[in-house]
Design an enzyme around this catalytic site. Structure first.
Site, PDB file in Angstrom:
ATOM      1  CB  THR A  15      -0.945   0.005   1.232  1.00  0.00           C
ATOM      2  OG1 THR A  15      -1.743  -1.182   1.186  1.00  0.00           O
ATOM      3  CG2 THR A  15      -1.852   1.215   1.240  1.00  0.00           C
ATOM      4  CG  ASP A  59      -1.230  -7.834  -2.304  1.00  0.00           C
ATOM      5  OD1 ASP A  59      -1.189  -8.562  -1.282  1.00  0.00           O
ATOM      6  OD2 ASP A  59      -2.023  -6.890  -2.427  1.00  0.00           O
ATOM      7  CB  SER A  60       2.368  -8.138   1.665  1.00  0.00           C
ATOM      8  OG  SER A  60       1.077  -7.993   2.183  1.00  0.00           O
ATOM      9  CB  SER A  61      -1.660 -11.670  -0.270  1.00  0.00           C
ATOM     10  OG  SER A  61      -2.353 -10.759   0.545  1.00  0.00           O
ATOM     11  CG  ASP A  92      -2.350  -7.733   4.733  1.00  0.00           C
ATOM     12  OD1 ASP A  92      -2.589  -6.902   5.637  1.00  0.00           O
ATOM     13  OD2 ASP A  92      -3.105  -7.922   3.763  1.00  0.00           O
ATOM     14  CB  THR A 167       1.912 -10.158  16.252  1.00  0.00           C
ATOM     15  OG1 THR A 167       2.132 -11.527  16.017  1.00  0.00           O
ATOM     16  CG2 THR A 167       0.485  -9.953  16.465  1.00  0.00           C
ATOM     17  CB  THR A 279       1.119 -19.603  23.733  1.00  0.00           C
ATOM     18  OG1 THR A 279      -0.206 -19.265  24.167  1.00  0.00           O
ATOM     19  CG2 THR A 279       1.907 -18.311  23.544  1.00  0.00           C
ATOM     20  CD  GLN A 280      -4.860 -21.986  20.075  1.00  0.00           C
ATOM     21  OE1 GLN A 280      -5.859 -21.370  20.418  1.00  0.00           O
ATOM     22  NE2 GLN A 280      -4.899 -23.263  19.732  1.00  0.00           N
ATOM     23  CB  CYS A 281      -1.874 -16.340  24.616  1.00  0.00           C
ATOM     24  SG  CYS A 281      -2.857 -17.510  25.557  1.00  0.00           S
TER      25      CYS A 281
END
Length: 343
Positions: A15, A59-61, A92, A167, A279-281
């Site tokens: 972007t 694109d970063s995807s 992203d 993140t 961890t998912q946290c």
């Protein structure tokens, strides 16, 4: 200082490099050679800026390991001629990309700052100008004729983070990134304030830059959820030629204690698949063996990801698998902080 630092500005896509065609309202790629025209304030920075772009911005995807290598090689080839590097990518996948680059560069002695934006550079309320200007300023900041930053970082919305601690947390707000387990390395306000005690200090008598380009992407993320079936777990761990699994567990590294689940993981490890517990946290750390629900994982040889992010676990696993280490060495190096990525 008489010598102005030379800063390489590398645009890969995203972007930040877009401008709006006001006749059609469509976004088109921005020519970074016209940087001064769009952002005349850049002239006030005490450095020489040389822009370089991917021939076909992506694109970063669409980011993948071949583009990681391309970014690393551009920096490697220009390393001796430049004092700092600013890499513009889409936000992203920026945490994945910048984390991977942090592992690819060993003995890094110069700043590599990743940035981007939520709005295109020509938009009225864009965050692109501030992110770009401050990233260049950070990359060119020196003390005692040496760069203040000598690691791979990510700058976004007034904060500089260690790249492999970040993140992306928001798709709409300008404050798109966070670093839950490590404080910002610098903050931009009226003054640019560096938290010097948090910065990576290169070891004395370090040898020259080494660029690690062997990345193994034969890995998978297995996110646990209540009710996950044996069939799902089995189908994932039996993927042909699979080399590594990032196991996203609950809380501080907890997982089901059912014998069938543990046996499947045990068999995968026996088949030379590396399994890392993260961890998912959003914040906090894996504490293997702290609860009964993680004792079995520890016993069968699952690697402790500690407080590493999933994005960085992916990058680190690709890097270490590429080094073709024994099971014991992989575990040892994964659980060590190699680039400041874990506490």
């Amino acid at each position: 200082m008489t010598n102005r630092p030379n800063i390489l500005l590398l645009y890969t896509g995203g972007t930040i490099g877009m401008v709006k065609d006001y006749k059609t309202n469509a976004l088109k790629a921005f020519d970074f050679n016209q940087l001064l025209e769009k952002i005349p304030e850049i002239e006030q920075l005490n450095c020489n800026i040389i822009p370089v772009s991917f021939e076909k911005p992506i694109d970063s995807s669409n980011m993948n390991t071949s583009y990681y290598i391309k970014i690393a090689e551009i920096i490697e080839n220009k390393y001796q001629n430049f004092d700092g590097f600013v890499v513009l990518t889409g936000s992203d996948t920026m945490s994945y990309t910048s984390s991977a680059i942090s592992f690819m560069f060993e003995n890094l002695q110069k700043p590599v700052i990743f940035t981007g934006s939520q709005l295109p550079i020509g938009d009225l309320r864009t965050d692109a100008k501030e992110n770009l200007i401050t990233s260049i300023e950070i990359a060119s900041t020196r003390k005692n004729n040496k760069p203040v930053i000598r690691e791979v970082c990510l700058y976004f919305e007034y904060k500089l983070y260690r790249a492999n601690r970040t993140t992306k947390i928001n798709a709409e707000q300008f404050e798109a990134f966070t670093s839950m387990n490590y404080p910002p390395l610098a903050e931009s306000g009226v003054h640019l304030h560096f938290n010097n005690n948090l910065l990576l200090k290169p070891k004395k008598n370090q040898s020259k830059l080494i660029v690690r380009k062997k990345l193994d992407s034969r890995i998978v993320i297995l996110k646990l959820y209540p009710g996950i079936t044996e069939t799902v777990v089995k189908s994932i761990i039996t993927i042909p030629n699979l080399k590594g699994i990032i196991l996203e567990t609950y809380g501080s590294g907890n997982a089901p204690t059912e014998k069938r689940f543990i046996d499947l993981l045990k068999q995968a490890i026996k088949n030379d698949i590396r399994i890392v517990n993260v961890t998912q946290c959003a914040g906090g750390s894996v504490l293997m063996g702290h609860y009964e629900t993680s004792v079995a994982l520890k016993k069968i040889g699952v690697v402790n990801g500690k407080d590493i992010t999933t994005e960085t676990a992916v990058a680190k696993m690709m890097y270490l698998l590429g080094e073709n280490l024994s099971k014991k060495d992989f575990k040892y190096y994964f659980e060590q902080s190699l680039r400041g990525e874990i506490g």
